[in-house]
Scaffold this motif. Structure first.
Motif, mmCIF file in Angstrom:
data_model
loop_
_atom_site.group_PDB
_atom_site.id
_atom_site.type_symbol
_atom_site.label_atom_id
_atom_site.label_comp_id
_atom_site.label_asym_id
_atom_site.label_seq_id
_atom_site.Cartn_x
_atom_site.Cartn_y
_atom_site.Cartn_z
ATOM 1 N N CYS A 168 6.092 -8.357 4.665
ATOM 2 C CA CYS A 168 6.234 -6.991 4.145
ATOM 3 C C CYS A 168 6.909 -6.103 5.184
ATOM 4 O O CYS A 168 6.233 -5.559 6.068
ATOM 5 C CB CYS A 168 4.858 -6.410 3.806
ATOM 6 N N GLN A 217 8.402 -2.775 6.575
ATOM 7 C CA GLN A 217 8.231 -1.356 6.254
ATOM 8 C C GLN A 217 9.440 -0.586 6.769
ATOM 9 O O GLN A 217 9.878 -0.801 7.895
ATOM 10 C CB GLN A 217 6.973 -0.815 6.917
ATOM 11 N N TYR A 231 7.009 0.257 0.078
ATOM 12 C CA TYR A 231 7.388 -0.872 0.938
ATOM 13 C C TYR A 231 7.452 -2.115 0.066
ATOM 14 O O TYR A 231 6.593 -2.305 -0.793
ATOM 15 C CB TYR A 231 6.345 -1.122 2.042
ATOM 16 N N ASN A 256 7.331 -6.285 -0.824
ATOM 17 C CA ASN A 256 6.814 -7.589 -0.386
ATOM 18 C C ASN A 256 7.979 -8.557 -0.600
ATOM 19 O O ASN A 256 8.423 -8.751 -1.729
ATOM 20 C CB ASN A 256 5.608 -7.981 -1.235
ATOM 21 N N TYR A 290 1.830 -6.246 -3.008
ATOM 22 C CA TYR A 290 1.983 -6.096 -1.557
ATOM 23 C C TYR A 290 1.067 -7.096 -0.861
ATOM 24 O O TYR A 290 0.105 -7.601 -1.453
ATOM 25 C CB TYR A 290 1.603 -4.659 -1.145
ATOM 26 N N LEU A 314 -0.524 -0.504 -3.524
ATOM 27 C CA LEU A 314 0.454 -0.241 -2.471
ATOM 28 C C LEU A 314 -0.132 0.708 -1.452
ATOM 29 O O LEU A 314 -0.963 1.556 -1.800
ATOM 30 C CB LEU A 314 1.719 0.391 -3.068
#
Ligand code: FRU
Length: 498
Positions: A242, A244, A257, A259, A290, A310
């Motif tokens: 993940c 960011q 964000y 995945n 996520y 999320l």
């Protein structure tokens, strides 16, 4: 009971024993009356659930933990909550397992993994600690669980600090075994505030040697990488993580964000490289996936579970005192080099009554069924089909979560705009993606306030939370002249004792 509205930092970091038993009881009562509680998905008893942790097979059972804050629907001081299962669908609640009770994890037992070693399960996790000025320290910690699920934490961190050149955003270790050594990958941020993944190696799970940055892309992975996971499928490597703050020119995504994943020919230990990596891809085409955690199970399958939720967003169930859930267990495989995600075969055991459906799409809206919003729908559509599947619709068919398909130009659009109880208007509530210009198969799971859709035998997955009003229980199909067929099964609830 009036639920807490103003969750100050002080409240979020109160230790659990500072909350009264009555407070938790009342929270539970308020939650029990919710119509959005799930029937066959893992959900928190009270408060917030986030990442799946420690997914493993040990002592003839599946084990799964999740990040839990039991006191409210916010990111407070986290623990690991423990579940066990014989069949990957019925999960027994074993209770809070790793508590934030030491100097190394006082502000949260953060995410990590589990690895069976002889007659014990090794748990590797991040201890989050804040000082008076709220500066973070991250410790990588170990704990051992025996066959009666009794856990003993190791006294000292096995990695006491991030290496030089990296900040304290350093978390979520995944441990795995290759050859005669253990490896650990972990999410990190360098001093230039770039997202990285670091690899460590160990012979004994006690002393760990830093191998350096895992090489898997030439692109910049935003400011931080969370929840890295490596699994091996037919000799190839699949890397889920993940990033960011990822630049949308590198990968288009609409969630706060994404995945993401890449596939690679191998994990070359000598060079700490994922060789011939694919481009970066979204793991899910929906709204809410996520922190997916995957592992290579001893039965040969690569299994994964996602957090359906999320970071940094609020959801309508927050008002009832609970937030988020986990996905169904998904089996990962590769077909023609592409990642395939399907519900684990055990999911079929949830099926109860079956209704066969078949007919022709017309402009007239066809009510396939009204349900209790706990079902699986399998639908086959012929090449050339264009139309809309409306889920969780009301009687007047004014409002639904819609999946519009066009197999002529090869697109699907999912829309949850203006549906049910309003939420998160700042993120786009419509998503489109491409599908082959071919026949189309949909495997749809609806569970009260969550939807998981597997498209074309797992080539794409769409996951969404939706918060229907009480009268929104219908399934409707409409479109242009073409044939469809399929089945609808009501799905039983998860068997679990408290
Ligand atoms: C991802 C995450 C992890 C962290 C955990 C804390 O959702 O931020 O990086 O370990 O949640 O709950």
């Amino acid at each position: 009971m009036s639920l807490i509205k103003d969750w100050t930092t002080e409240l979020r970091y109160k230790t659990y024993d500072q909350w009264s038993v009555d407070y938790v009881k009342e929270l539970k009562m308020s939650i029990d009356s919710s119509n959005w509680r799930l029937n066959y998905h893992i959900q928190p008893q009270t408060g917030l659930l986030n990442d799946p942790n420690g997914f493993s097979y040990f002592n003839k059972k599946w084990h799964l933990f999740y990040q839990a804050y039991p006191m409210g629907p916010v990111h407070g001081v986290k623990s690991w909550f423990h579940l066990t299962s014989d069949n990957l669908i019925d999960w027994q609640k074993e209770g809070l397992a790793l508590l934030p009770d030491s100097d190394y994890d006082s502000h949260g037992v953060y995410s990590g993994s589990a690895f069976a070693v002889n007659d014990k399960l090794f748990l590797a996790y991040t201890g989050n600690v804040r000082n008076k000025s709220w500066e973070r320290s991250s410790y990588q910690l170990g704990a051992w669980m025996d066959k009666s699920n009794h856990i003993i934490k190791e006294k000292k961190p096995f990695i006491a600090a991030p290496p030089k050149g990296y900040t304290n955003d350093f978390r979520d270790p995944q441990v795995f075994h290759q050859g005669d050594k253990y490896y650990l990958i972990i999410g990190a941020q360098n001093d230039a505030l770039e997202g990285k993944v670091l690899t460590y190696m160990s012979k004994d799970l006690i002393s760990w040697e830093l191998l350096g940055e895992l090489s898997f892309t030439k692109e910049k992975m935003g400011f931080m990488v969370e929840c890295p996971n490596l699994v091996f499928i037919e000799g190839k490597a699949v890397f889920l993580f993940c990033p960011q703050g990822l630049d949308k020119n590198i990968l288009s995504y609409k969630n706060i964000y994404p995945n993401t994943y890449i596939t690679a020919d191998s994990f070359d230990i000598e060079t700490n490289t994922l060789t011939s990596p694919s481009s970066l891809k979204n793991l899910d085409e929906g709204f809410d996936v996520y922190a997916t955690q995957a592992f290579n199970a001893p039965d040969g399958r690569a299994l994964a579970v996602s957090w359906i939720g999320l970071p940094e967003l609020s959801y309508p169930s927050d008002k009832e005192g609970w937030a988020h859930c986990l996905s169904l267990v998904k089996e990962l495989s590769l077909r023609d080099g592409k990642l395939i995600q399907l519900p684990a075969s055990e999911t079929k055991e949830l099926r109860e009554n079956k209704q066969q459906i078949q007919g022709r799409l017309t402009e007239e809206k066809l009510l396939l069924s009204t349900t209790k919003n706990s079902y699986e729908l399998n639908l086959q559509l012929e090449q050339g089909a264009k139309g809309t599947l409306s889920l969780l619709t009301d009687q007047q068919i004014n409002s639904a979560l819609t999946l519009s398909f066009n197999t002529v130009n090869g697109t699907i659009t999912i829309n949850r705009e203006n549906y049910g109880v309003d939420f998160e208007r700042e993120s786009e509530n419509q998503r489109s993606f491409s599908i082959p210009q071919d026949t189309l198969s949909l495997q749809v799971f609806v569970d009260r306030s969550v939807i998981e859709i597997f498209i074309n035998d797992g080539q794409k997955v769409v996951t969404a939370r939706v918060f229907p009003n009480n009268d929104q229980t219908g399934i409707i199909l409409e479109g242009e002249n073409s044939l469809f067929s399929g089945n609808i099964w009501t799905l039983r609830s998860m068997r679990s004792e408290e």
